[in-house]
Motif scaffolding. Structure first.
Motif, PDB file in Angstrom:
ATOM      1  N   UNK A  59       4.756   7.454  -0.145  1.00  0.00           N
ATOM      2  CA  UNK A  59       4.425   7.107   1.499  1.00  0.00           C
ATOM      3  C   UNK A  59       4.071   5.494   1.397  1.00  0.00           C
ATOM      4  N   UNK A  60       4.560   5.041   2.305  1.00  0.00           N
ATOM      5  CA  UNK A  60       4.285   3.753   2.525  1.00  0.00           C
ATOM      6  C   UNK A  60       3.740   3.312   3.873  1.00  0.00           C
ATOM      7  N   UNK A 111       0.963  -1.370  -0.084  1.00  0.00           N
ATOM      8  CA  UNK A 111       0.191  -0.055   0.106  1.00  0.00           C
ATOM      9  C   UNK A 111       0.779   1.253   0.067  1.00  0.00           C
ATOM     10  N   UNK A 112       0.691   2.010  -0.839  1.00  0.00           N
ATOM     11  CA  UNK A 112       1.418   3.297  -0.894  1.00  0.00           C
ATOM     12  C   UNK A 112       0.540   4.478  -1.272  1.00  0.00           C
ATOM     13  N   UNK A 113       0.600   5.816  -1.038  1.00  0.00           N
ATOM     14  CA  UNK A 113       0.378   6.824  -1.635  1.00  0.00           C
ATOM     15  C   UNK A 113       0.916   8.078  -1.778  1.00  0.00           C
ATOM     16  N   UNK A 123       3.147   2.539  11.013  1.00  0.00           N
ATOM     17  CA  UNK A 123       4.332   3.490  10.606  1.00  0.00           C
ATOM     18  C   UNK A 123       3.773   4.206   9.214  1.00  0.00           C
ATOM     19  N   UNK A 124       4.043   5.366   8.994  1.00  0.00           N
ATOM     20  CA  UNK A 124       3.911   5.895   7.756  1.00  0.00           C
ATOM     21  C   UNK A 124       5.225   6.597   7.485  1.00  0.00           C
ATOM     22  N   UNK A 125       5.876   6.178   6.318  1.00  0.00           N
ATOM     23  CA  UNK A 125       7.276   6.696   6.222  1.00  0.00           C
ATOM     24  C   UNK A 125       7.307   6.972   4.482  1.00  0.00           C
ATOM     25  N   UNK A 126       8.071   8.149   4.138  1.00  0.00           N
ATOM     26  CA  UNK A 126       8.066   8.523   2.858  1.00  0.00           C
ATOM     27  C   UNK A 126       9.258   7.729   2.172  1.00  0.00           C
ATOM     28  N   UNK A 127       9.243   7.963   1.149  1.00  0.00           N
ATOM     29  CA  UNK A 127      10.598   7.369   0.146  1.00  0.00           C
ATOM     30  C   UNK A 127      11.854   8.317   0.511  1.00  0.00           C
TER      31      UNK A 127
END
Length: 192
Positions: A101-102, A19-21, A88-92
């Protein structure tokens, strides 16, 4: 795989069905009440990895996956989202264009006296049950059965959603689908 961004990145970016955004789904208010990681050196060793935790991290074998813990903070590259499970939301990596964002989930296994996480399991939030490819399968690597609220990317390898509820709902079943949730634990204070 390092315990923070790299742990999540390996879990999430190392495969498909993730899942990503293109923008953060969670904000600082979503982190209220979430524990933080204890600062210092962490390890996420592969099973059977033999290493001396007293040596500098640079002297550890690659299988130890050691690193200094970054700070999870609003507006940073990583945000710990309160709730069950913790997300946890983290960005590339900075400089990647476009930024993505993953999402992952964590289960704290131990907290220290200050309530900070010192041992955990982590796994990726997935689009749906993984598609197990067989030899010669050239098709998409993502699920053939996306969970409600997930939209598969054009290539069928990963998915997006605009809903925080969808991410949270997918975190539970994603643990069962993970090849093996990654273990990470605090080793000592310091940055090396």
């Amino acid at each position: 795989m390092k315990p923070w961004l790299a742990l999540c990145a390996v879990l999430l970016l190392g495969g498909c069905n993730m899942v990503h955004s293109d923008h953060p789904l969670f904000a600082a208010k979503d982190a209220a009440g979430a524990p933080t990681f204890r600062p210092g050196i962490w390890a996420a060793p592969d099973p059977g990895c033999d290493f001396d935790p007293n040596l500098p991290v640079k002297a550890w074998p690659q299988c130890a996956h050691g690193d200094a813990a970054p700070t999870a903070e609003p507006g940073g590259t990583m945000l710990i989202v309160a709730g069950k499970p913790l997300l946890i939301q983290f960005s590339s990596a900075p400089g990647n264009d476009p930024v993505a964002f993953f999402y992952g989930a964590i289960e704290p296994l131990r907290l220290d006296a200050q309530g900070r996480i010192v041992a955990m399991k982590a796994w990726p939030v997935q689009c749906g049950p993984p598609h197990r490819q067989v030899r010669g399968d050239k098709g998409p690597r993502g699920t053939r059965h996306p969970l409600p609220g997930m939209t598969m990317d054009a290539d069928g390898n990963n998915c997006t959603t605009a809903s925080t509820d969808t991410v949270r709902a997918a975190a539970g079943p994603s643990r069962a689908w993970a090849d093996s949730p990654g273990d990470a634990y605090w080793v000592r204070d310091g940055e090396q």
